[in-house]
Motif scaffolding. Structure first.
Motif, PDB file in Angstrom:
ATOM      1  N   LEU A 160     -36.308  29.221  35.409  1.00 47.05           N
ATOM      2  CA  LEU A 160     -36.485  27.840  35.881  1.00 47.05           C
ATOM      3  C   LEU A 160     -36.996  26.945  34.756  1.00 47.05           C
ATOM      4  O   LEU A 160     -36.527  25.815  34.593  1.00 47.05           O
ATOM      5  CB  LEU A 160     -37.443  27.816  37.077  1.00 47.05           C
ATOM      6  N   ALA A 161     -37.929  27.465  33.961  1.00 49.14           N
ATOM      7  CA  ALA A 161     -38.479  26.668  32.862  1.00 49.14           C
ATOM      8  C   ALA A 161     -37.404  26.372  31.820  1.00 49.14           C
ATOM      9  O   ALA A 161     -37.420  25.325  31.172  1.00 49.14           O
ATOM     10  CB  ALA A 161     -39.655  27.409  32.225  1.00 49.14           C
ATOM     11  N   GLY A 202     -34.325  25.897  32.544  1.00 53.28           N
ATOM     12  CA  GLY A 202     -33.259  25.118  33.170  1.00 53.28           C
ATOM     13  C   GLY A 202     -32.104  25.986  33.676  1.00 53.28           C
ATOM     14  O   GLY A 202     -31.021  25.486  33.983  1.00 53.28           O
ATOM     15  N   GLN A 232     -37.075  23.932  44.246  1.00 52.69           N
ATOM     16  CA  GLN A 232     -36.421  22.754  43.667  1.00 52.69           C
ATOM     17  C   GLN A 232     -36.937  21.458  44.292  1.00 52.69           C
ATOM     18  O   GLN A 232     -37.210  20.490  43.593  1.00 52.69           O
ATOM     19  CB  GLN A 232     -34.907  22.901  43.781  1.00 52.69           C
ATOM     20  N   GLY A 237     -40.250  20.816  42.786  1.00 48.76           N
ATOM     21  CA  GLY A 237     -40.294  20.783  41.315  1.00 48.76           C
ATOM     22  C   GLY A 237     -41.171  21.862  40.701  1.00 48.76           C
ATOM     23  O   GLY A 237     -41.806  21.639  39.663  1.00 48.76           O
ATOM     24  N   TYR A 276     -42.437  25.256  38.723  1.00 46.96           N
ATOM     25  CA  TYR A 276     -42.171  26.106  37.558  1.00 46.96           C
ATOM     26  C   TYR A 276     -41.356  25.431  36.457  1.00 46.96           C
ATOM     27  O   TYR A 276     -40.945  26.082  35.510  1.00 46.96           O
ATOM     28  CB  TYR A 276     -41.448  27.412  37.976  1.00 46.96           C
ATOM     29  N   LYS A 277     -41.149  24.122  36.564  1.00 51.08           N
ATOM     30  CA  LYS A 277     -40.324  23.449  35.555  1.00 51.08           C
ATOM     31  C   LYS A 277     -41.050  23.335  34.218  1.00 51.08           C
ATOM     32  O   LYS A 277     -40.443  23.419  33.165  1.00 51.08           O
ATOM     33  CB  LYS A 277     -39.985  22.029  36.036  1.00 51.08           C
ATOM     34  N   ASP A 278     -42.369  23.106  34.328  1.00 52.14           N
ATOM     35  CA  ASP A 278     -43.121  22.785  33.115  1.00 52.14           C
ATOM     36  C   ASP A 278     -43.915  23.971  32.582  1.00 52.14           C
ATOM     37  O   ASP A 278     -44.777  23.819  31.745  1.00 52.14           O
ATOM     38  CB  ASP A 278     -44.084  21.617  33.388  1.00 52.14           C
TER      39      ASP A 278
END
Ligand code: ATP
Length: 223
Positions: A193-194, A196, A212, A215, A217-219
């Motif tokens: 996830l990080a 993409g 999703q 939002g 685990y994106k950062d």
């Protein structure tokens, strides 16, 4: 006779198919009444989870939805202090009584590190330990030479091949049971996830949708 109850603790950051298959196969394979998922609040042996307690709880709830063999236990997740398995089992014992057989599920890797657990010897007086053995991975009996002497001693005294042993007593046996090898980890999902990449097909769609939408685990770098 009271059917044994299975217990799966974990951070579930996030829940994935490795957890769900493990629980499904152990409950059906050993004829247990259910698998109770107990998400940890502050796990004692590792860095804090990335998702909040509420979010991890929600992901477990979404991922297990509709499975009558699974239940969700919230007793650890909102505790402000570390969640020790021995205390959770003491709590369950008080609630369910002295005769209810309890089966604590764990992967072979977790079993090999058992002596690091808080008051680990007391676990055997509170529950059976069911070790999920992934086919093709060196088993705990083969890894015996690397076990600490005091754990090897417990293993030699308690190891059984008989699922009936889980019914004959409320606690105290160690049973190794094969499960389908699914090389999935929450760490890898967070990393995907990080980066993409989609972790689709490694976890339930409902859990991925939640990740999703919120939002998650994106950062992080996933570790
Ligand atoms: P992380 O990668 O963040 O360490 P994890 O995927 O190992 O997480 P946990 O919540 O720590 O998940 O795991 C809870 C329990 O589920 C542990 O006993 C662990 O051994 C077991 N488990 C996790 N993934 C698998 C898998 N793919 N197959 C079998 N057991 C698993």
């Amino acid at each position: 006779m009271i059917p044994p109850l299975g217990i799966l603790g974990g951070t579930f950051d996030p829940l994935h198919f490795g957890h769900l298959r493990l629980a499904q196969e152990l409950v059906e394979g050993l004829a247990l009444s259910e698998a109770r998922f107990i998400p940890a609040g502050l796990p004692p042996h590792r860095t804090p989870p990335f998702a909040s307690p509420q979010q991890r709880l929600e992901m477990v709830r979404l991922g297990m939805a509709g499975n009558p063999l699974f239940s969700l236990d919230e007793r650890e997740i909102f505790k402000p202090t570390p969640s020790y398995t021995v205390e959770t089992l003491l709590d369950l014992r008080r609630e369910l009584g002295a005769t209810q057989p309890l089966c604590l599920f764990m992967g072979a890797d977790a079993f090999l590190g058992l002596t690091a657990w808080h008051r680990w010897r007391e676990l055997f007086g509170l529950a059976h330990i069911v070790v999920a053995q992934r086919p093709g991975v060196a088993g705990i009996t083969r890894a015996a030479a690397t076990l600490p002497a005091e754990l090897l001693d417990e293993l030699n005294r308690r190891l059984t091949n008989e699922p009936e042993a889980l019914r004959d007593a409320p606690s105290g046996a160690i049973l190794v049971h094969p499960v389908t090898a699914l090389d999935i980890s929450a760490t890898q999902i967070r990393r995907d996830l990080a980066a993409g990449h989609s972790p689709r097909y490694l976890l339930p769609d409902a859990v991925l949708d939640y990740i999703q939408t919120n939002g998650l685990y994106k950062d992080t770098n996933g570790t």
